[in-house]
Design a protein around this motif. Structure first.
Motif, mmCIF file in Angstrom:
data_model
loop_
_atom_site.group_PDB
_atom_site.id
_atom_site.type_symbol
_atom_site.label_atom_id
_atom_site.label_comp_id
_atom_site.label_asym_id
_atom_site.label_seq_id
_atom_site.Cartn_x
_atom_site.Cartn_y
_atom_site.Cartn_z
ATOM 1 N N UNK A 1 21.951 32.053 38.788
ATOM 2 C CA UNK A 1 23.004 31.045 39.312
ATOM 3 C C UNK A 1 22.479 31.132 40.910
ATOM 4 N N UNK A 2 22.092 32.088 41.516
ATOM 5 C CA UNK A 2 21.573 32.044 42.638
ATOM 6 C C UNK A 2 20.552 30.947 43.196
ATOM 7 N N UNK A 3 19.639 30.837 42.199
ATOM 8 C CA UNK A 3 18.474 29.515 42.189
ATOM 9 C C UNK A 3 19.117 28.406 41.834
ATOM 10 N N UNK B 1 29.542 20.955 47.298
ATOM 11 C CA UNK B 1 29.878 22.281 47.179
ATOM 12 C C UNK B 1 31.004 22.700 47.794
ATOM 13 N N UNK B 2 31.777 22.192 48.387
ATOM 14 C CA UNK B 2 32.876 22.638 49.403
ATOM 15 C C UNK B 2 32.626 23.256 50.586
ATOM 16 N N UNK B 3 31.283 23.284 50.766
ATOM 17 C CA UNK B 3 30.759 23.788 52.119
ATOM 18 C C UNK B 3 30.189 25.250 51.680
ATOM 19 N N UNK B 4 28.955 25.441 52.927
ATOM 20 C CA UNK B 4 28.145 26.583 52.539
ATOM 21 C C UNK B 4 28.914 28.015 52.573
ATOM 22 N N UNK B 5 29.931 28.119 53.306
ATOM 23 C CA UNK B 5 30.616 29.654 53.282
ATOM 24 C C UNK B 5 31.397 29.501 51.869
ATOM 25 N N UNK B 6 31.830 28.532 51.310
ATOM 26 C CA UNK B 6 32.341 28.478 49.993
ATOM 27 C C UNK B 6 31.119 28.807 48.833
ATOM 28 N N UNK B 7 29.992 28.121 49.125
ATOM 29 C CA UNK B 7 29.096 28.230 47.889
ATOM 30 C C UNK B 7 28.535 29.754 48.165
ATOM 31 N N UNK B 8 28.581 30.465 49.089
ATOM 32 C CA UNK B 8 28.105 32.097 49.141
ATOM 33 C C UNK B 8 29.093 32.645 48.275
ATOM 34 N N UNK C 1 19.943 27.826 55.822
ATOM 35 C CA UNK C 1 19.869 29.427 56.059
ATOM 36 C C UNK C 1 20.911 30.202 55.678
ATOM 37 N N UNK C 2 20.659 31.341 55.397
ATOM 38 C CA UNK C 2 21.725 32.147 54.750
ATOM 39 C C UNK C 2 21.259 32.843 53.571
ATOM 40 N N UNK C 3 22.605 33.311 52.775
ATOM 41 C CA UNK C 3 22.054 34.311 51.594
ATOM 42 C C UNK C 3 21.547 33.501 50.490
ATOM 43 N N UNK C 4 22.242 32.241 50.213
ATOM 44 C CA UNK C 4 21.701 31.694 49.116
ATOM 45 C C UNK C 4 20.101 31.081 49.231
ATOM 46 N N UNK C 5 19.905 30.771 50.442
ATOM 47 C CA UNK C 5 18.471 30.438 50.762
ATOM 48 C C UNK C 5 17.585 31.474 50.377
ATOM 49 N N UNK C 6 17.806 32.851 50.826
ATOM 50 C CA UNK C 6 17.227 34.055 50.896
ATOM 51 C C UNK C 6 16.981 34.645 49.618
ATOM 52 N N UNK C 7 18.041 34.447 48.885
ATOM 53 C CA UNK C 7 18.149 35.148 47.509
ATOM 54 C C UNK C 7 17.768 34.239 46.128
#
Length: 396
Positions: A251-253, A164-171, A212-218
């Protein structure tokens, strides 16, 4: 000598025709996601803000809806016709005993999906729906919970970060979809689904990973909005979740699958038992004409990732999963007796599901490193190499 010339000429004329004759479909293995269900508790996280209340669902959380049951029966009927056209099963009447095998996970929504599919596929024929006892963990569908492989959370996280390039990059990659989801929710706040910063860590037992974070929540919110359309609700997302919008926020899913099932290490371990089960069904000397396995979106996405293919279908984001979306593997035999596997993905759009339509799209797929008709030995080698090895249960 002249007497043999007509026979020789006929043989020569038939040889090219035999070489190009359509192969026989010997059997079919399908890995299908369950049908349209009500949202799972927590799928829309607590604290998510909206401008209007969420719609009510007619059944308890995570159960197949009456609308979903009808759609499953219609899909069963459509798949029966599709298989009959390929000569796999007769178009009408009860299939021969043992020619159809159905196995589901232990969750009620997968069992109900198998039963409703069969009700349309072969009504009144008494085809058994197999599954483990309630409360048991079936490793075919929940490989990590069953501890079937030597899963190491640190290795999983390294693979996910690399993929993914890391969670910050994924967000950051999905910033536009996050903004679009906020517009659908219309909460008049800067962020409708606030949460913690992105973080990926091992589960407490070390047998999985947590996000955790916005990808998990949305991701779950995006899925609920899609399910509203598939349920046939008149105004999905309060009228703001159009088909185009649903495909975009989907795409969030899919971002969640990039973490939990599509990163190579996760795919290898999540799809390990299921992939071996598929290969056993395809390579056995004989077997049922249809072998149907009914599970979850994680099963379909993990197996697709292990095969090295993307899930592409009308109405969905790339690598999102349709309710009743099925990976289909046909075992073919040509005139010379050689066997091949042909892979495809059968889906219906959210709008088609919502209107209880019968149109099913079949999207052809090619496994990297092989042809469209992949020799069965090559198919087995490619998939087998991408599956984590099984470990012996404790005490063996």
């Amino acid at each position: 000598m002249k007497a043999f010339r007509p026979l020789l000429a006929l043989t020569l004329a038939l040889t090219p025709a035999l070489a190009h004759a359509a192969p026989t479909v010997e059997r079919v293995v399908m890995v299908m996601r369950h049908g349209v269900r009500a949202p799972i508790d927590g799928e829309v996280p607590a604290g998510t803000l909206t401008a209007a209340p969420w719609p009510a669902w007619p059944v308890a959380a995570e159960q197949i809806t009456p609308h979903g049951a009808q759609a499953l029966a219609l899909r069963g009927r459509a798949d029966r016709a599709w298989l009959a056209a390929r000569g796999v099963l007769p178009a009408t009447g009860c299939p021969a005993a043992g020619s159809v095998r159905v196995w589901t996970n232990t969750s009620q929504r997968t069992i109900d999906s198998g039963e409703q599919f069969v009700a349309g596929f072969a009504p009144g024929c008494g085809i058994a729906i197999g599954h483990r006892a309630a409360g048991e963990v079936d490793p075919l569908f929940e490989a990590l919970r069953a501890h079937t492989t030597d899963f190491r959370a640190a290795d999983a996280i390294a693979s996910i970060e690399n993929f993914t390039g890391g969670m910050d990059r994924l967000v950051a990659k999905h910033a536009a979809e996050l903004r679009l989801l906020d517009r659908v929710l219309a909460c008049a706040q800067p962020t409708c689904s606030p949460g913690a910063p992105p973080a990926l860590r091992p589960t407490a037992d070390g047998r999985g990973v947590e996000l955790d974070g916005s990808i998990r929540r949305t991701s779950g919110i995006a899925q609920v909005l899609l399910l509203e359309a598939a349920e046939g609700m008149p105004h999905p997302g309060w009228g703001r979740a159009t088909p185009t919008v649903l495909a975009r926020i989907g795409r969030l899913h899919t971002a969640l699958f990039d973490v939990f099932t599509r990163a190579p290490y996760m795919a290898a371990h999540q799809a390990g038992p299921l992939g071996r089960r598929v290969l056993a069904a395809l390579t056995a000397p004989d077997g049922p004409a249809l072998d149907l396995l009914v599970g979850h979106d994680t099963n379909v996405t993990a197996l697709a990732a292990a095969l090295g293919v993307d899930l592409v279908s009308p109405g969905y984001a790339k690598n999102d999963t349709a309710p009743m979306g099925a990976l289909v593997m046909e075992l073919l035999r040509d005139a010379a007796g050689a066997r091949f596997v042909r892979l495809s993905y059968r889906t219906q759009t959210p709008a088609e599901l919502g209107r209880l339509g019968s149109r099913v799209t079949t999207t052809a797929m090619t496994v990297p490193g092989c042809a469209r008709r992949c020799p069965v030995e090559r198919f087995a080698a490619l998939l087998g190499a991408r599956l984590a090895s099984a470990i012996k249960p404790a005490g063996h």
